[in-house]
Motif scaffolding. Structure first.
Motif, PDB file in Angstrom:
ATOM      1  N   UNK A  24       0.972  -1.309  -0.005  1.00 53.46           N
ATOM      2  CA  UNK A  24      -0.180  -0.047  -0.083  1.00 53.46           C
ATOM      3  C   UNK A  24       0.799   1.160   0.172  1.00 53.46           C
ATOM      4  N   UNK A  25       1.926   1.311   0.703  1.00 55.45           N
ATOM      5  CA  UNK A  25       2.793   2.377   0.736  1.00 55.45           C
ATOM      6  C   UNK A  25       3.453   2.639  -0.545  1.00 55.45           C
ATOM      7  N   UNK A  30      -0.676   9.526  -4.782  1.00 49.27           N
ATOM      8  CA  UNK A  30      -0.490  10.715  -3.881  1.00 49.27           C
ATOM      9  C   UNK A  30      -1.848  11.089  -3.460  1.00 49.27           C
ATOM     10  N   UNK A  31      -2.831  11.142  -4.249  1.00 50.76           N
ATOM     11  CA  UNK A  31      -4.239  11.606  -3.955  1.00 50.76           C
ATOM     12  C   UNK A  31      -5.304  10.524  -3.711  1.00 50.76           C
ATOM     13  N   UNK A  48      -6.769   7.653  -7.635  1.00 50.18           N
ATOM     14  CA  UNK A  48      -5.761   7.055  -8.542  1.00 50.18           C
ATOM     15  C   UNK A  48      -6.568   5.990  -9.524  1.00 50.18           C
ATOM     16  N   UNK A  49      -7.869   5.932  -9.366  1.00 51.97           N
ATOM     17  CA  UNK A  49      -8.566   5.004 -10.105  1.00 51.97           C
ATOM     18  C   UNK A  49      -9.371   5.823 -11.427  1.00 51.97           C
TER      19      UNK A  49
END
Length: 75
Positions: A24-25, A30-31, A48-49
Motif C-alpha cells: 500500500x505504501x 498521492x491523492x 488513482x483509479x
C-alpha cells in the motif's frame, strides 16, 4: 503442541501484514480521493483509479431452459 506450532500462525500473520503495508505504501497514489455529494448521489472525486482501469465483462447469456435441451424422441 510445541511453542513453534503455537506462534507460527502469528508470525505468518505479522509477515503478511508487513507485506500489505509495504504494498500500500508503494502503490504510488498521492491523492486518495474523496466522496462528494452531488445531484445523482455520492461521487468519488480524485484518487488513482480512472474509469478505464476497471474492466467489467459483459454478462454471459442465460442458459436455455432445461426442457428445451431435450430433443423429442422420433418414433
Amino acid at each position: 503442541m510445541t511453542r513453534l506450532q503455537a506462534i507460527a500462525p502469528l508470525l505468518v500473520a505479522a509477515a503478511l501484514t508487513a507485506v500489505a503495508f509495504a504494498t500500500a505504501k508503494g502503490a504510488g497514489c498521492d491523492d486518495p480521493g474523496r466522496y462528494e455529494l452531488q445531484a445523482e448521489g455520492y461521487v468519488l472525486v480524485g484518487g488513482c483509479v480512472a474509469p478505464g482501469d476497471l474492466l467489467v465483462p459483459d454478462p454471459a447469456p442465460p442458459a436455455p431452459p432445461a426442457d428445451a435441451a431435450v430433443a423429442p424422441a422420433k418414433g
